[in-house]
Write a protein that holds these residues in place. Structure first.
Motif, PDB file in Angstrom:
ATOM      1  N   TRP A 112       0.884  -1.415  -0.424  1.00 52.32           N
ATOM      2  CA  TRP A 112       0.304  -0.257  -0.073  1.00 52.32           C
ATOM      3  C   TRP A 112       1.329   1.054  -0.047  1.00 52.32           C
ATOM      4  CZ3 TRP A 112      -5.448  -0.130  -0.624  1.00 52.32           C
ATOM      5  CH2 TRP A 112      -6.362  -1.237  -0.325  1.00 52.32           C
ATOM      6  N   TYR A 113       0.997   2.962  -0.757  1.00 53.07           N
ATOM      7  CA  TYR A 113       0.765   3.504  -0.974  1.00 53.07           C
ATOM      8  C   TYR A 113       0.158   4.807  -0.700  1.00 53.07           C
ATOM      9  CZ  TYR A 113       4.939   0.902  -2.592  1.00 53.07           C
ATOM     10  OH  TYR A 113       6.563  -0.003  -2.837  1.00 53.07           O
ATOM     11  N   ARG A 114       0.742   5.672  -0.433  1.00 52.47           N
ATOM     12  CA  ARG A 114      -0.110   7.000  -0.582  1.00 52.47           C
ATOM     13  C   ARG A 114       0.714   7.727  -1.208  1.00 52.47           C
ATOM     14  NH1 ARG A 114      -0.324   8.218   5.677  1.00 52.47           N
ATOM     15  NH2 ARG A 114       1.315   9.587   6.440  1.00 52.47           N
ATOM     16  N   GLN A 115      -0.312   9.309  -1.277  1.00 51.89           N
ATOM     17  CA  GLN A 115       0.276  10.465  -2.204  1.00 51.89           C
ATOM     18  C   GLN A 115      -0.426  11.437  -1.707  1.00 51.89           C
ATOM     19  OE1 GLN A 115       0.864   9.882  -6.500  1.00 51.89           O
ATOM     20  NE2 GLN A 115       2.407  10.939  -6.269  1.00 51.89           N
ATOM     21  N   ARG A 154       5.145  10.082  -4.232  1.00 44.70           N
ATOM     22  CA  ARG A 154       4.125   8.252  -3.736  1.00 44.70           C
ATOM     23  C   ARG A 154       4.671   7.745  -2.661  1.00 44.70           C
ATOM     24  NH1 ARG A 154      -0.030   5.592  -7.587  1.00 44.70           N
ATOM     25  NH2 ARG A 154       0.173   7.654  -8.027  1.00 44.70           N
ATOM     26  N   GLU A 155       4.808   7.511  -1.480  1.00 41.86           N
ATOM     27  CA  GLU A 155       5.728   7.050   0.038  1.00 41.86           C
ATOM     28  C   GLU A 155       5.055   5.204  -0.332  1.00 41.86           C
ATOM     29  OE1 GLU A 155       5.525   9.808   2.971  1.00 41.86           O
ATOM     30  OE2 GLU A 155       3.380   9.900   3.201  1.00 41.86           O
ATOM     31  N   LEU A 156       5.658   4.609   0.480  1.00 46.00           N
ATOM     32  CA  LEU A 156       5.069   3.125   0.712  1.00 46.00           C
ATOM     33  C   LEU A 156       4.238   3.806   2.718  1.00 46.00           C
ATOM     34  CD1 LEU A 156       5.532  -0.130   1.335  1.00 46.00           C
ATOM     35  CD2 LEU A 156       7.524   0.507   2.175  1.00 46.00           C
ATOM     36  N   ARG A 167       3.579  -3.311   3.364  1.00 47.64           N
ATOM     37  CA  ARG A 167       4.447  -4.581   2.667  1.00 47.64           C
ATOM     38  C   ARG A 167       4.409  -5.385   2.889  1.00 47.64           C
ATOM     39  NH1 ARG A 167       9.839  -6.042   0.797  1.00 47.64           N
ATOM     40  NH2 ARG A 167       9.485  -6.593  -1.622  1.00 47.64           N
ATOM     41  N   TYR A 222      -4.425   6.654  -1.726  1.00 50.82           N
ATOM     42  CA  TYR A 222      -3.957   5.522  -1.096  1.00 50.82           C
ATOM     43  C   TYR A 222      -3.630   5.235  -2.485  1.00 50.82           C
ATOM     44  CZ  TYR A 222      -3.637   6.860   3.574  1.00 50.82           C
ATOM     45  OH  TYR A 222      -3.159   7.600   4.764  1.00 50.82           O
ATOM     46  N   TYR A 226      -0.490  -1.675  -4.816  1.00 45.28           N
ATOM     47  CA  TYR A 226       0.763  -2.214  -5.928  1.00 45.28           C
ATOM     48  C   TYR A 226       1.218  -3.646  -5.941  1.00 45.28           C
ATOM     49  CZ  TYR A 226       5.303  -1.571  -7.826  1.00 45.28           C
ATOM     50  OH  TYR A 226       6.888  -2.124  -8.728  1.00 45.28           O
ATOM     51  N   TRP A 245      -0.653  -1.161 -10.718  1.00 48.71           N
ATOM     52  CA  TRP A 245      -0.522   0.585  -9.763  1.00 48.71           C
ATOM     53  C   TRP A 245      -2.981   0.454  -9.474  1.00 48.71           C
ATOM     54  CZ3 TRP A 245       1.486   2.168  -5.934  1.00 48.71           C
ATOM     55  CH2 TRP A 245       2.975   2.607  -5.913  1.00 48.71           C
TER      56      TRP A 245
END
Length: 113
Positions: free
Chosen positions: A36-39, A45-47, A50, A93, A96, A103
């Protein structure tokens, strides 16, 4: 064709909870490492979290103790349980698939004061 579809985002007050889901189709999901990432608009975009192919869990420091990543392999679904939400968690969110480098479309999470 492999596809990822997130759901579960929304508006919540600070301190509240949400559970995000990512439904995976077109693959033997249980063999893949995913995350899962978010921006936030204008930022990279950041982790967030995982899960590896052998079920090891990894978290960004800013969500440790609050968020939990899991998956239900027989249902091909990846989850992100988010507790103790803060306004700074507001973001889109994304899930990935590392194996497919793919994505989802993203789901908006908004945390109000």
């Amino acid at each position: 064709q492999v596809q990822l579809m997130e759901s579960g985002g929304g508006l919540v007050q600070a301190g509240g909870s949400l559970r995000l889901s990512c439904e995976v189709s077109g693959t033997r999901f249980s063999m893949n490492a995913m995350g899962w990432y978010r921006q936030v608009s204008g930022k990279q975009r950041e982790l967030v979290a995982r899960i590896t192919a052998d079920e090891r869990l990894e978290y960004a420091d800013f969500v440790k103790g609050r968020f939990a990543i899991s998956r239900a392999n027989f249902r091909n679904v990846l989850y992100l349980q988010m507790n103790g939400l803060k306004p700074e968690d507001t973001a889109v969110y994304y899930c990935y698939s590392e194996f497919f480098d793919l994505w989802g479309q993203g789901t908006q999470v908004t945390v109000s004061q």
